[in-house]
Design an enzyme around this catalytic site. Structure first.
Site, PDB file in Angstrom:
ATOM      1  N   ARG A 109      61.671 -51.668  76.610  1.00 30.06           N
ATOM      2  CA  ARG A 109      63.080 -51.360  75.703  1.00 30.06           C
ATOM      3  C   ARG A 109      63.785 -52.406  76.881  1.00 30.06           C
ATOM      4  O   ARG A 109      63.805 -52.421  78.126  1.00 30.06           O
ATOM      5  CB  ARG A 109      64.028 -49.824  76.455  1.00 30.06           C
ATOM      6  CG  ARG A 109      64.905 -49.423  75.934  1.00 30.06           C
ATOM      7  CD  ARG A 109      65.232 -48.574  76.489  1.00 30.06           C
ATOM      8  NE  ARG A 109      66.509 -48.922  75.992  1.00 30.06           N
ATOM      9  CZ  ARG A 109      67.572 -47.803  76.913  1.00 30.06           C
ATOM     10  NH1 ARG A 109      67.573 -47.009  77.718  1.00 30.06           N
ATOM     11  NH2 ARG A 109      68.651 -48.000  76.539  1.00 30.06           N
ATOM     12  N   HIS A 154      74.494 -53.098  77.092  1.00 32.72           N
ATOM     13  CA  HIS A 154      73.731 -51.801  78.030  1.00 32.72           C
ATOM     14  C   HIS A 154      74.494 -52.393  79.101  1.00 32.72           C
ATOM     15  O   HIS A 154      74.856 -53.166  80.287  1.00 32.72           O
ATOM     16  CB  HIS A 154      72.404 -52.155  78.695  1.00 32.72           C
ATOM     17  CG  HIS A 154      72.386 -51.438  79.707  1.00 32.72           C
ATOM     18  ND1 HIS A 154      70.643 -50.180  79.087  1.00 32.72           N
ATOM     19  CD2 HIS A 154      72.394 -51.103  80.801  1.00 32.72           C
ATOM     20  CE1 HIS A 154      70.334 -49.135  80.510  1.00 32.72           C
ATOM     21  NE2 HIS A 154      71.260 -50.026  81.402  1.00 32.72           N
ATOM     22  N   GLU A 200      74.855 -45.731  76.678  1.00 31.45           N
ATOM     23  CA  GLU A 200      75.024 -44.777  77.825  1.00 31.45           C
ATOM     24  C   GLU A 200      76.365 -44.755  77.292  1.00 31.45           C
ATOM     25  O   GLU A 200      77.604 -44.592  79.331  1.00 31.45           O
ATOM     26  CB  GLU A 200      74.700 -44.535  79.362  1.00 31.45           C
ATOM     27  CG  GLU A 200      73.233 -44.420  79.632  1.00 31.45           C
ATOM     28  CD  GLU A 200      72.914 -44.213  80.913  1.00 31.45           C
ATOM     29  OE1 GLU A 200      74.163 -44.924  81.931  1.00 31.45           O
ATOM     30  OE2 GLU A 200      72.155 -43.576  81.352  1.00 31.45           O
ATOM     31  N   ASN A 340      68.590 -40.674  77.846  1.00 32.20           N
ATOM     32  CA  ASN A 340      68.035 -40.820  78.711  1.00 32.20           C
ATOM     33  C   ASN A 340      68.475 -39.837  79.832  1.00 32.20           C
ATOM     34  O   ASN A 340      69.490 -39.278  80.404  1.00 32.20           O
ATOM     35  CB  ASN A 340      69.656 -42.876  79.409  1.00 32.20           C
ATOM     36  CG  ASN A 340      69.178 -43.399  79.194  1.00 32.20           C
ATOM     37  OD1 ASN A 340      68.666 -44.036  78.139  1.00 32.20           O
ATOM     38  ND2 ASN A 340      69.836 -44.444  79.376  1.00 32.20           N
ATOM     39  N   TYR A 342      67.580 -37.782  82.883  1.00 31.71           N
ATOM     40  CA  TYR A 342      66.888 -38.168  84.805  1.00 31.71           C
ATOM     41  C   TYR A 342      67.445 -36.288  85.912  1.00 31.71           C
ATOM     42  O   TYR A 342      66.298 -36.038  86.689  1.00 31.71           O
ATOM     43  CB  TYR A 342      67.731 -38.740  85.489  1.00 31.71           C
ATOM     44  CG  TYR A 342      67.841 -40.554  84.816  1.00 31.71           C
ATOM     45  CD1 TYR A 342      68.562 -41.473  84.258  1.00 31.71           C
ATOM     46  CD2 TYR A 342      67.055 -40.857  85.729  1.00 31.71           C
ATOM     47  CE1 TYR A 342      68.480 -42.097  83.800  1.00 31.71           C
ATOM     48  CE2 TYR A 342      66.477 -42.482  85.851  1.00 31.71           C
ATOM     49  CZ  TYR A 342      66.765 -43.625  84.429  1.00 31.71           C
ATOM     50  OH  TYR A 342      67.104 -44.025  84.188  1.00 31.71           O
ATOM     51  N   GLU A 415      65.363 -43.398  78.698  1.00 33.63           N
ATOM     52  CA  GLU A 415      65.089 -43.752  80.189  1.00 33.63           C
ATOM     53  C   GLU A 415      64.599 -42.102  80.846  1.00 33.63           C
ATOM     54  O   GLU A 415      65.282 -40.818  80.587  1.00 33.63           O
ATOM     55  CB  GLU A 415      66.224 -44.233  80.959  1.00 33.63           C
ATOM     56  CG  GLU A 415      66.705 -45.723  80.510  1.00 33.63           C
ATOM     57  CD  GLU A 415      68.640 -46.092  80.995  1.00 33.63           C
ATOM     58  OE1 GLU A 415      68.315 -45.704  82.616  1.00 33.63           O
ATOM     59  OE2 GLU A 415      68.551 -47.122  80.961  1.00 33.63           O
TER      60      GLU A 415
HETATM   61  C1  PNW Z   1      71.034 -45.483  83.958  1.00 28.05           C
HETATM   62  N1  PNW Z   1      72.954 -39.685  85.771  1.00 28.05           N
HETATM   63  O1  PNW Z   1      72.259 -44.470  84.664  1.00 28.05           O
HETATM   64  C2  PNW Z   1      71.595 -46.907  83.238  1.00 28.05           C
HETATM   65  O2  PNW Z   1      71.510 -46.740  81.878  1.00 28.05           O
HETATM   66  C3  PNW Z   1      70.602 -47.375  83.942  1.00 28.05           C
HETATM   67  O3  PNW Z   1      71.089 -48.823  83.490  1.00 28.05           O
HETATM   68  C4  PNW Z   1      70.339 -47.178  85.264  1.00 28.05           C
HETATM   69  O4  PNW Z   1      69.637 -48.482  85.890  1.00 28.05           O
HETATM   70  C5  PNW Z   1      69.251 -46.374  85.748  1.00 28.05           C
HETATM   71  O5  PNW Z   1      69.887 -45.036  84.623  1.00 28.05           O
HETATM   72  C6  PNW Z   1      69.210 -45.624  87.398  1.00 28.05           C
HETATM   73  O6  PNW Z   1      70.555 -45.406  87.022  1.00 28.05           O
HETATM   74  C7  PNW Z   1      72.750 -43.920  84.625  1.00 28.05           C
HETATM   75  O7  PNW Z   1      74.647 -38.837  86.386  1.00 28.05           O
HETATM   76  C8  PNW Z   1      73.591 -43.070  85.175  1.00 28.05           C
HETATM   77  O8  PNW Z   1      72.795 -39.079  85.741  1.00 28.05           O
HETATM   78  C9  PNW Z   1      74.180 -42.496  85.384  1.00 28.05           C
HETATM   79  C10 PNW Z   1      73.432 -40.967  84.978  1.00 28.05           C
HETATM   80  C11 PNW Z   1      71.645 -41.128  85.102  1.00 28.05           C
HETATM   81  C12 PNW Z   1      71.187 -42.703  85.045  1.00 28.05           C
END
Ligand code: PNW
Length: 547
Positions: A109, A154, A200, A340, A342, A415
């Protein structure tokens, strides 16, 4: 001398045993390998983005992007760095492809830098050197059997658009984005089968127009410290124009290219699982509202042609309205949702109960309190990033939620990843230290040479057991959601390499490969080796499995 060699051997052994420990957990948890849970055509890849990876910020006709300009202003980035060079992926993509080939991934990606293709937006020339670069990258990927999974945007845009009309705050951007998408489909669409319009957009507008910590750094009042902006209105205007820009790109793809090129197109959302902090119906409704104000904000208009009811009720006339013409365009929808995912947070209701002032507690975020703590205990293990808590159950819940709400439309985990945990690092350092002391005594007894003082920092980064556990746990939860019926077609680990982590600069490392920023040398971490084994097990299982 001999002693440092001994340390190296010891380190390799330690890595080996921790790998074994992790992979044996991984094998025994379900009594079988998780990788067998994924179908044979499942995409298993890694992810990147143009500004975080490429560098070459003014090479070969590229125009300035909003992030080029933003990072060059003192005080915006934690360590004062920028993406001028980043990890130099623009020049080193072949080397990076070798890393991918070694891991055995079947997809990659990446995002196209808009400013590399159209340095001046739609009124300037197409920069053919930019087209050539991505053509070479796409060719090289396909040559190795790696499927390109490409985002048009992005976070980074040509600065020209910001300067001339304020990009996402103006409906003019819809035409610019449509034109840019058209150029990309035209030049790359014969070989790119997976297109993402935006990465995002929820994070982009919240950070760009509410807290103002990302460009164009606009905000107001209690939300941040900016010279211009309106945190209570602009995020909704920017989001509206992004939704309609998405619709414009999908429309051009559907009418001009899709039949001939046979690909699919979607959007990638940041998806945080929101767990009600209590069983009360108020907190449950608040958690649902939190999803509306974060995720469904974009997906509902694209898939249902309207903003979520809670948003309409709470925001009233603040929320822009779709015209008949817009609604017609929105009917083009999308082919898949990119997720995405996390982390997870607790949500507390702030309509019926009084909340302490803080993020989320206002109308603009739906009167909810978002917190990682319940009775002082975090929802999951904290990491080096303040918003990232390890809560693998959140993956299953999030995927199931999206699948239920949007009729099980195809999904990709675009992600998922972890940054080195502080705790893990400290424990590992102590662990290594004890081992060294033990060795010193041993060496003293048997009469080896003198003690070296090897710096263990890099080794600590390479031995990223915590990341392996994180990915393993989240993949397991994903497999559970799929067993229960969710239509997920792929998973991309964030990230192939350590890279420029936006306002954190290079202080946070998300890579499966360690990057030495002085030399830009890449070294596989334990997680890269683990992912390689995971993928080869997945392939072996699927070859053996009865058809
Ligand atoms: C993503 N949250 O951002 C982005 O798509 C990437 O570019 C970045 O490097 C990666 O995650 C790691 O930070 C995020 O609040 C922004 O859960 C916010 C969150 C998660 C990912």
């Amino acid at each position: 001398m001999e002693l440092s060699l001994l340390f190296d051997v010891l380190f390799v052994l330690e890595m080996y045993f921790s790998t074994l420990m992790v992979s044996s957990n991984f094998i025994t948890q379900n009594g079988s390998l998780h990788s067998s849970s994924f179908p044979s055509n499942f995409l298993l890849g890694t992810a990147s983005s143009s500004y975080q990876f490429e560098g070459a910020f003014l090479s070969a006709g590229k125009g300035l992007s909003n992030w080029d300009v933003f990072t060059h202003k003192p005080g915006n980035i934690k360590d004062g760095t920028n993406g001028d060079i980043a990890v130099d992926h623009y020049h080193r993509y072949l080397e990076d492809l070798d890393l991918m080939e070694y891991m055995g991934v079947n997809s990659f990606r990446f995002s196209i830098s808009w400013a590399r293709i159209l340095p001046k937006g739609r009124f300037g020339e197409v920069n053919m050197a930019g087209i050539k670069h991505y053509n070479k990258l796409i060719q090289a990927l396909l040559h190795k059997g790696i499927e390109p999974f490409v985002s048009l945007s992005h976070y980074d845009i040509p600065q020209e658009l910001e300067d001339s009309y304020g990009t996402w705050l103006s409906p003019k951007v819809q035409e610019d984005f449509r034109y840019y998408a058209d150029v990309c489909f035209k030049y790359f669409g014969d070989r790119v089968k997976y297109w993402v319009t935006f990465n995002e957009p929820n994070v982009q507008v919240i950070r760009g127009y509410r807290s103002g910590i990302y460009p164009p750094a606009r905000c107001s009042g209690i939300f941040g410290n900016c010279s211009h902006g309106d945190s209570e209105r602009e995020p909704f205007i920017a989001a509206h124009n992004i939704i309609l820009s998405h619709a414009a790109a999908v429309q051009i793809y559907r009418t001009k290219y899709q039949k001939k090129q046979g690909g699919s197109i979607g959007i990638v959302m940041n998806a945080v699982w929101y767990e009600p902090i209590s069983n009360s119906s108020e907190d449950k409704a608040a958690a649902e509202r939190a999803q509306s104000f974060y995720l469904n904000w974009f997906l509902d208009p694209i898939l249902f042609g309207k903003y979520p009811a809670e948003m309409q009720r709470i925001l009233g006339s603040i929320l822009p309205v779709f015209s008949k013409y817009d609604l017609e365009k929105l009917k083009n929808g999308l082919d898949f949702i990119g997720i995405n995912h996390y982390t997870s947070f607790y949500i507390k209701d702030c309509i019926f109960s009084v909340c302490e002032a803080g993020p989320g507690v206002t109308k603009t975020e739906g009167y909810i309190l978002r917190t990682a703590l319940k009775d002082g205990v975090p929802i999951g293990e904290p990491t080096a990033v303040d918003w990232l808590y390890v809560y693998p159950q959140g993956m299953e819940k999030m995927v199931t939620y999206i699948s239920d709400r949007y009729s099980n439309i195809p999904m990709f985990i675009t992600e998922n990843g972890e940054s080195k945990t502080n705790l893990g690092r400290v424990l590992m350092k102590i662990h290594l230290h004890i081992l060294k002391l033990y060795l010193m005594i041993l060496v003293d007894l048997v009469g080896f040479g003198e003690m070296n003082n090897p710096n263990s920092t890099v080794e600590v980064f390479l031995n990223d057991v915590k990341r392996v556990e994180y990915i393993n746990g989240y993949l397991d939860a994903l497999a559970t959601a799929m067993r229960k019926g969710a239509d997920v077609r792929g998973y991309f680990a964030w990230s192939l390499l350590d890279n420029f982590e936006w306002i954190s600069g290079y202080t946070i490392r998300f890579g499966l490969h360690y990057v030495d920023y002085a030399t830009l040398k890449r070294t596989p971490k334990l997680s890269a080796t683990w992912y390689k084994h995971f993928i080869s097990n997945h392939k072996a299982r699927n070859t053996l499995a009865p058809k």
